[in-house]
Design a protein around this motif. Structure first.
Motif, PDB file in Angstrom:
ATOM      1  N   UNK A   1       0.823  -1.126   0.101  1.00  0.00           N
ATOM      2  CA  UNK A   1       0.111   0.347  -0.220  1.00  0.00           C
ATOM      3  C   UNK A   1       1.059   1.161   0.098  1.00  0.00           C
ATOM      4  N   UNK A   2       0.078   2.245  -0.582  1.00  0.00           N
ATOM      5  CA  UNK A   2       1.509   3.816  -0.306  1.00  0.00           C
ATOM      6  C   UNK A   2       0.931   4.600   0.520  1.00  0.00           C
ATOM      7  N   UNK A   3       0.757   5.080   1.159  1.00  0.00           N
ATOM      8  CA  UNK A   3       0.008   6.301   1.957  1.00  0.00           C
ATOM      9  C   UNK A   3       0.144   7.317   1.450  1.00  0.00           C
ATOM     10  N   UNK A   4      -0.730   8.168   0.889  1.00  0.00           N
ATOM     11  CA  UNK A   4      -0.688   9.106   0.962  1.00  0.00           C
ATOM     12  C   UNK A   4      -0.569  10.459   2.022  1.00  0.00           C
ATOM     13  N   UNK A   5       0.378  11.350   1.870  1.00  0.00           N
ATOM     14  CA  UNK A   5       0.323  11.961   3.468  1.00  0.00           C
ATOM     15  C   UNK A   5       0.065  13.045   3.128  1.00  0.00           C
ATOM     16  N   UNK A   6      -0.603  14.420   3.781  1.00  0.00           N
ATOM     17  CA  UNK A   6      -0.300  15.868   3.990  1.00  0.00           C
ATOM     18  C   UNK A   6       0.934  16.258   4.044  1.00  0.00           C
ATOM     19  N   UNK A   7       1.286  17.576   2.633  1.00  0.00           N
ATOM     20  CA  UNK A   7       2.219  17.903   3.141  1.00  0.00           C
ATOM     21  C   UNK A   7       2.627  18.244   4.560  1.00  0.00           C
ATOM     22  N   UNK A   8       1.705  18.832   5.881  1.00  0.00           N
ATOM     23  CA  UNK A   8       2.781  18.488   6.906  1.00  0.00           C
ATOM     24  C   UNK A   8       2.276  16.649   7.823  1.00  0.00           C
ATOM     25  N   UNK A   9       2.396  16.163   7.935  1.00  0.00           N
ATOM     26  CA  UNK A   9       2.478  14.768   7.944  1.00  0.00           C
ATOM     27  C   UNK A   9       3.865  14.862   7.008  1.00  0.00           C
ATOM     28  N   UNK A  10       4.090  14.629   5.887  1.00  0.00           N
ATOM     29  CA  UNK A  10       5.768  13.764   4.881  1.00  0.00           C
ATOM     30  C   UNK A  10       6.297  15.255   5.429  1.00  0.00           C
ATOM     31  N   UNK A  11       6.134  16.516   5.942  1.00  0.00           N
ATOM     32  CA  UNK A  11       6.972  17.265   6.878  1.00  0.00           C
ATOM     33  C   UNK A  11       7.416  16.549   7.758  1.00  0.00           C
ATOM     34  N   UNK A  12       6.753  15.868   9.068  1.00  0.00           N
ATOM     35  CA  UNK A  12       6.571  15.458   9.567  1.00  0.00           C
ATOM     36  C   UNK A  12       7.810  14.566   9.933  1.00  0.00           C
ATOM     37  N   UNK A  13       7.453  13.193   8.682  1.00  0.00           N
ATOM     38  CA  UNK A  13       8.220  11.935   8.601  1.00  0.00           C
ATOM     39  C   UNK A  13       9.568  12.699   8.632  1.00  0.00           C
ATOM     40  N   UNK A  14       9.468  13.629   7.388  1.00  0.00           N
ATOM     41  CA  UNK A  14      10.892  14.004   7.186  1.00  0.00           C
ATOM     42  C   UNK A  14      12.133  14.595   7.816  1.00  0.00           C
ATOM     43  N   UNK A  15      11.442  14.911   8.379  1.00  0.00           N
ATOM     44  CA  UNK A  15      12.224  15.693   9.934  1.00  0.00           C
ATOM     45  C   UNK A  15      12.868  14.502  11.278  1.00  0.00           C
ATOM     46  N   UNK A  16      11.574  13.486  11.116  1.00  0.00           N
ATOM     47  CA  UNK A  16      11.723  12.893  11.979  1.00  0.00           C
ATOM     48  C   UNK A  16      13.454  11.915  11.666  1.00  0.00           C
ATOM     49  N   UNK A  17      12.881  11.477  10.615  1.00  0.00           N
ATOM     50  CA  UNK A  17      14.011  10.917   9.763  1.00  0.00           C
ATOM     51  C   UNK A  17      15.527  11.582   9.904  1.00  0.00           C
ATOM     52  N   UNK A  18      15.510  12.615   9.281  1.00  0.00           N
ATOM     53  CA  UNK A  18      16.089  13.508   9.798  1.00  0.00           C
ATOM     54  C   UNK A  18      16.932  13.266  11.405  1.00  0.00           C
ATOM     55  N   UNK A  19      16.058  13.154  11.611  1.00  0.00           N
ATOM     56  CA  UNK A  19      16.287  13.479  13.249  1.00  0.00           C
ATOM     57  C   UNK A  19      16.996  12.281  13.730  1.00  0.00           C
TER      58      UNK A  19
ATOM     59  N   UNK B   1      18.678   9.963  11.820  1.00  0.00           N
ATOM     60  CA  UNK B   1      19.893  10.258  10.714  1.00  0.00           C
ATOM     61  C   UNK B   1      21.121  11.144  12.404  1.00  0.00           C
ATOM     62  N   UNK B   2      20.444  11.948  12.618  1.00  0.00           N
ATOM     63  CA  UNK B   2      21.705  12.954  12.931  1.00  0.00           C
ATOM     64  C   UNK B   2      22.124  11.878  14.139  1.00  0.00           C
ATOM     65  N   UNK B   3      21.113  11.255  14.976  1.00  0.00           N
ATOM     66  CA  UNK B   3      21.683  10.521  16.361  1.00  0.00           C
ATOM     67  C   UNK B   3      22.045   9.199  16.006  1.00  0.00           C
ATOM     68  N   UNK B   4      21.811   8.521  14.720  1.00  0.00           N
ATOM     69  CA  UNK B   4      22.733   7.702  14.152  1.00  0.00           C
ATOM     70  C   UNK B   4      24.046   8.337  14.323  1.00  0.00           C
ATOM     71  N   UNK B   5      24.404   9.376  13.392  1.00  0.00           N
ATOM     72  CA  UNK B   5      25.831  10.192  13.165  1.00  0.00           C
ATOM     73  C   UNK B   5      26.607  10.062  14.432  1.00  0.00           C
ATOM     74  N   UNK B   6      25.557  10.609  15.195  1.00  0.00           N
ATOM     75  CA  UNK B   6      26.338  11.591  16.928  1.00  0.00           C
ATOM     76  C   UNK B   6      26.897  10.027  17.632  1.00  0.00           C
ATOM     77  N   UNK B   7      26.108   8.828  17.497  1.00  0.00           N
ATOM     78  CA  UNK B   7      26.836   8.125  17.859  1.00  0.00           C
ATOM     79  C   UNK B   7      28.254   7.065  17.390  1.00  0.00           C
ATOM     80  N   UNK B   8      28.190   7.675  16.133  1.00  0.00           N
ATOM     81  CA  UNK B   8      29.238   6.547  15.537  1.00  0.00           C
ATOM     82  C   UNK B   8      30.842   7.969  15.340  1.00  0.00           C
ATOM     83  N   UNK B   9      30.252   8.732  16.308  1.00  0.00           N
ATOM     84  CA  UNK B   9      31.522   9.751  16.622  1.00  0.00           C
ATOM     85  C   UNK B   9      31.860   9.443  17.973  1.00  0.00           C
ATOM     86  N   UNK B  10      33.584   9.100  17.778  1.00  0.00           N
ATOM     87  CA  UNK B  10      34.358   8.683  19.202  1.00  0.00           C
ATOM     88  C   UNK B  10      34.448  10.258  19.753  1.00  0.00           C
TER      89      UNK B  10
END
Length: 74
Positions: free
Chosen positions: A2-20, A22-31
């Motif tokens: 199934x393909x979800x059709x997100x509103x612009x605000x929902x898409x923005x929220x998902x994208x912001x969460x994914x950036x967060x 990736x940022x957390x994962x990168x932070x754990x990679x830093x020694x």
């Protein structure tokens, strides 16, 4: 699949969460100390979730996330 059709605000929220995420994962990679996540990244995610009406509704948010960005199959 199934393909979800997100509103612009929902898409923005998902994208912001994914950036967060990736940022957390990168932070754990830093020694050399505890991982640091810039407050602006957290704030962006919180604001996007609030604008999409998803604050406090994790079940609905993760359902959107799963439908929009499904995990690869076996």
């Amino acid at each position: 699949m199934p393909t979800a059709v997100l509103t612009d605000r929902e898409r923005t929220a998902v994208q912001a969460y994914l950036r967060l995420l990736h940022t957390v994962r990168a932070a754990f990679d830093v020694e050399g100390g505890p991982p640091l996540v810039p407050p602006a990244v957290l704030a962006e995610t919180e604001q996007a979730l609030e604008r999409a009406g998803l604050t406090g509704n994790e079940e609905a948010f993760f359902r959107l996330l799963e439908n929009w960005c499904p995990q690869p199959g076996p």
